[in-house]
Design an enzyme around this catalytic site. Structure first.
Site, PDB file in Angstrom:
ATOM      1  N   ASN A  10       0.868  -1.179   0.000  1.00 24.93           N
ATOM      2  CA  ASN A  10       0.000   0.000   0.000  1.00 24.93           C
ATOM      3  C   ASN A  10       0.908   1.233   0.000  1.00 24.93           C
ATOM      4  O   ASN A  10       1.542   1.541   0.999  1.00 24.93           O
ATOM      5  CB  ASN A  10      -0.880  -0.042   1.261  1.00 24.93           C
ATOM      6  CG  ASN A  10      -1.732   1.194   1.424  1.00 24.93           C
ATOM      7  OD1 ASN A  10      -1.794   2.042   0.532  1.00 24.93           O
ATOM      8  ND2 ASN A  10      -2.388   1.299   2.570  1.00 24.93           N
ATOM      9  N   TRP A  11       0.955   1.892  -1.131  1.00 21.00           N
ATOM     10  CA  TRP A  11       1.894   3.019  -1.271  1.00 21.00           C
ATOM     11  C   TRP A  11       1.357   4.302  -0.628  1.00 21.00           C
ATOM     12  O   TRP A  11       2.045   5.306  -0.570  1.00 21.00           O
ATOM     13  CB  TRP A  11       2.243   3.244  -2.749  1.00 21.00           C
ATOM     14  CG  TRP A  11       2.979   2.090  -3.379  1.00 21.00           C
ATOM     15  CD1 TRP A  11       3.369   0.920  -2.756  1.00 21.00           C
ATOM     16  CD2 TRP A  11       3.415   1.977  -4.741  1.00 21.00           C
ATOM     17  NE1 TRP A  11       4.013   0.115  -3.654  1.00 21.00           N
ATOM     18  CE2 TRP A  11       4.058   0.726  -4.880  1.00 21.00           C
ATOM     19  CE3 TRP A  11       3.320   2.816  -5.868  1.00 21.00           C
ATOM     20  CZ2 TRP A  11       4.611   0.296  -6.095  1.00 21.00           C
ATOM     21  CZ3 TRP A  11       3.862   2.387  -7.075  1.00 21.00           C
ATOM     22  CH2 TRP A  11       4.505   1.150  -7.184  1.00 21.00           C
ATOM     23  N   LYS A  12       0.113   4.281  -0.214  1.00 22.11           N
ATOM     24  CA  LYS A  12      -0.523   5.441   0.447  1.00 22.11           C
ATOM     25  C   LYS A  12      -0.321   6.712  -0.399  1.00 22.11           C
ATOM     26  O   LYS A  12      -0.275   6.614  -1.617  1.00 22.11           O
ATOM     27  CB  LYS A  12       0.000   5.576   1.874  1.00 22.11           C
ATOM     28  CG  LYS A  12      -0.157   4.263   2.659  1.00 22.11           C
ATOM     29  CD  LYS A  12       0.020   4.408   4.141  1.00 22.11           C
ATOM     30  CE  LYS A  12      -0.187   3.052   4.805  1.00 22.11           C
ATOM     31  NZ  LYS A  12      -0.156   3.124   6.267  1.00 22.11           N
ATOM     32  N   HIS A  96      -9.519   0.764   4.916  1.00 22.30           N
ATOM     33  CA  HIS A  96      -8.244   0.984   5.616  1.00 22.30           C
ATOM     34  C   HIS A  96      -8.476   1.905   6.808  1.00 22.30           C
ATOM     35  O   HIS A  96      -9.298   2.827   6.739  1.00 22.30           O
ATOM     36  CB  HIS A  96      -7.220   1.600   4.656  1.00 22.30           C
ATOM     37  CG  HIS A  96      -5.845   1.615   5.244  1.00 22.30           C
ATOM     38  ND1 HIS A  96      -5.442   2.581   6.132  1.00 22.30           N
ATOM     39  CD2 HIS A  96      -4.810   0.760   5.110  1.00 22.30           C
ATOM     40  CE1 HIS A  96      -4.202   2.320   6.512  1.00 22.30           C
ATOM     41  NE2 HIS A  96      -3.790   1.220   5.905  1.00 22.30           N
ATOM     42  N   GLU A  98      -6.891   4.297   7.960  1.00 25.33           N
ATOM     43  CA  GLU A  98      -6.710   5.734   7.684  1.00 25.33           C
ATOM     44  C   GLU A  98      -7.957   6.317   7.022  1.00 25.33           C
ATOM     45  O   GLU A  98      -8.336   7.460   7.294  1.00 25.33           O
ATOM     46  CB  GLU A  98      -5.448   5.938   6.828  1.00 25.33           C
ATOM     47  CG  GLU A  98      -4.189   5.752   7.677  1.00 25.33           C
ATOM     48  CD  GLU A  98      -2.965   5.262   6.922  1.00 25.33           C
ATOM     49  OE1 GLU A  98      -2.928   5.356   5.685  1.00 25.33           O
ATOM     50  OE2 GLU A  98      -2.033   4.766   7.593  1.00 25.33           O
ATOM     51  N   GLU A 168      -5.231  -5.360  10.534  1.00 26.76           N
ATOM     52  CA  GLU A 168      -4.236  -4.317  10.770  1.00 26.76           C
ATOM     53  C   GLU A 168      -4.529  -3.620  12.092  1.00 26.76           C
ATOM     54  O   GLU A 168      -5.333  -2.673  12.135  1.00 26.76           O
ATOM     55  CB  GLU A 168      -4.274  -3.289   9.638  1.00 26.76           C
ATOM     56  CG  GLU A 168      -3.982  -3.865   8.274  1.00 26.76           C
ATOM     57  CD  GLU A 168      -3.433  -2.813   7.331  1.00 26.76           C
ATOM     58  OE1 GLU A 168      -2.328  -3.017   6.827  1.00 26.76           O
ATOM     59  OE2 GLU A 168      -4.089  -1.780   7.134  1.00 26.76           O
ATOM     60  N   GLY A 174       2.401   2.063  10.832  1.00 25.65           N
ATOM     61  CA  GLY A 174       3.305   3.197  10.686  1.00 25.65           C
ATOM     62  C   GLY A 174       4.006   3.585  11.977  1.00 25.65           C
ATOM     63  O   GLY A 174       4.634   4.637  12.066  1.00 25.65           O
ATOM     64  N   SER A 214       3.451  -2.288  10.230  1.00 31.71           N
ATOM     65  CA  SER A 214       4.905  -2.310  10.416  1.00 31.71           C
ATOM     66  C   SER A 214       5.541  -3.646  10.028  1.00 31.71           C
ATOM     67  O   SER A 214       6.472  -4.107  10.680  1.00 31.71           O
ATOM     68  CB  SER A 214       5.270  -1.929  11.858  1.00 31.71           C
ATOM     69  OG  SER A 214       4.825  -0.610  12.143  1.00 31.71           O
ATOM     70  N   GLY A 235       2.882  -1.256   4.267  1.00 28.86           N
ATOM     71  CA  GLY A 235       2.887   0.170   3.968  1.00 28.86           C
ATOM     72  C   GLY A 235       4.303   0.655   3.700  1.00 28.86           C
ATOM     73  O   GLY A 235       4.835   0.501   2.599  1.00 28.86           O
ATOM     74  N   GLY A 236       4.922   1.216   4.720  1.00 29.52           N
ATOM     75  CA  GLY A 236       6.238   1.856   4.563  1.00 29.52           C
ATOM     76  C   GLY A 236       7.266   1.013   3.830  1.00 29.52           C
ATOM     77  O   GLY A 236       7.952   1.505   2.914  1.00 29.52           O
TER      78      GLY A 236
HETATM   79  P1  PGA Z   1       2.832   0.189   7.627  1.00 25.52           P
HETATM   80  O1  PGA Z   1       1.370   0.346   6.968  1.00 25.52           O
HETATM   81  O2  PGA Z   1       3.407  -1.088   7.057  1.00 25.52           O
HETATM   82  O3  PGA Z   1       3.576   1.401   7.198  1.00 25.52           O
HETATM   83  O4  PGA Z   1       2.641   0.089   9.092  1.00 25.52           O
HETATM   84  C1  PGA Z   1       0.526  -0.762   6.814  1.00 25.52           C
HETATM   85  C2  PGA Z   1      -0.796  -0.316   6.265  1.00 25.52           C
HETATM   86  O5  PGA Z   1      -1.297   0.745   6.662  1.00 25.52           O
HETATM   87  O6  PGA Z   1      -1.396  -1.000   5.409  1.00 25.52           O
END
Ligand code: PGA
Length: 252
Positions: A10-12, A96, A98, A168, A174, A214, A235-236
């Site tokens: 997930n590149w956000k 998600h 977010e 998640e 994050g 993470s 994500g990251g």
């Molecule tokens: P993260 O994000 O790996 O940066 O914690 C995961 C996600 O939000 O899907």
């Protein structure tokens, strides 16, 4: 039944078309030998066409990070599932944390987005997860199963069978603070048990449950070794081609 691992990045809100293409070029090279694992990447909307073009015939699927529940019309700034399918997406992330927290996606909106995804022929990755306060007060399991119940309420068995669920925990996203493999496994087992209570056996047996929060090359193997963890939503670490490759390798 053995479930094929599924790793999604997930590149956000990172990487416009030019930078997304650079990452896609690297992924295409580094993941060329992968045959064991299903892989998807989710660029921001504007970068989808570049990434779709770059990853064509690689077996790496392209997902959107969200979609609008409606089909078309006067909804400035919104993007419908059908448009994403037309742009070459095969998958879409729905619910998600977010989106839920920062953009007001309620359980009802999440359910409507899931329905819209299926209408457009997209395969959803449904995200669920509890906050730290909910975990500390012993509610993690009920929060997650309530999210599942609300999201899946109107889906047919055929639709549920096409779903991927990403657990998640919000406190792990994050933050660099990942759930321990045992904590993640415990919730994944609870999700599978909930599926077994509500659907025929093929659903808990075949649905893939990703862990997200993470995930890094250093912790991916231990997480993915758990019996009910079938993949990861990253994500990251998905923004770095080598890291993402290493996480894919840990799943294989
Ligand atoms: P993260 O994000 O790996 O940066 O914690 C995961 C996600 O939000 O899907």
């Amino acid at each position: 039944m053995s479930r094929r691992p599924f790793i999604a990045g997930n590149w956000k809100m990172n990487l416009g078309p030019r930078d997304a293409d650079t990452l896609a070029v690297a992924l295409k090279r580094l993941l060329a030998d992968n045959t064991a694992t299903d892989i998807a990447v989710a660029p921001p909307y504007v970068s989808i066409p570049a990434v779709v073009a770059r990853l064509r015939h690689t077996g790496i699927a392209v997902a959107a990070q969200d979609l609008d529940p409606l089909k078309s019309g006067a909804f400035t700034g919104a993007v419908a599932g059908e448009m994403l399918a037309q742009a070459g997406c095969s998958h879409v992330i729905v619910g998600h944390s977010e989106r839920r927290k920062l953009f007001g996606d309620t359980d009802d909106i999440v359910a409507a987005k899931l329905a819209a995804a299926y209408r457009a022929g997209l395969r959803p990755i449904l995200c669920v997860g509890e906050t730290l306060a909910e975990r500390d007060s012993g509610q993690a399991r009920s929060v997650v199963t309530n999210q599942l119940a609300a999201a899946l309420v109107d889906l047919s068995l055929h639709q549920v069978l096409k779903l991927t669920i990403a657990y998640e925990p919000i406190w792990a996203i994050g933050t660099g603070r990942t759930a321990s493999p045992a904590q993640a496994q415990e919730m994944h087992a609870a999700i599978r048990a909930w599926l077994a209570e509500h659907y025929p056996r093929e659903v808990p047996a075949s649905l893939r449950l990703q862990y997200g929060g993470s995930v890094k090359p250093g912790n991916a193997s231990a997480l993915l070794a758990q019996p009910d963890i079938d993949g990861a939503l990253v994500g990251g670490a998905a923004l770095n081609a080598e890291s993402f490759r290493d996480i894919v390798a840990a799943a294989s």
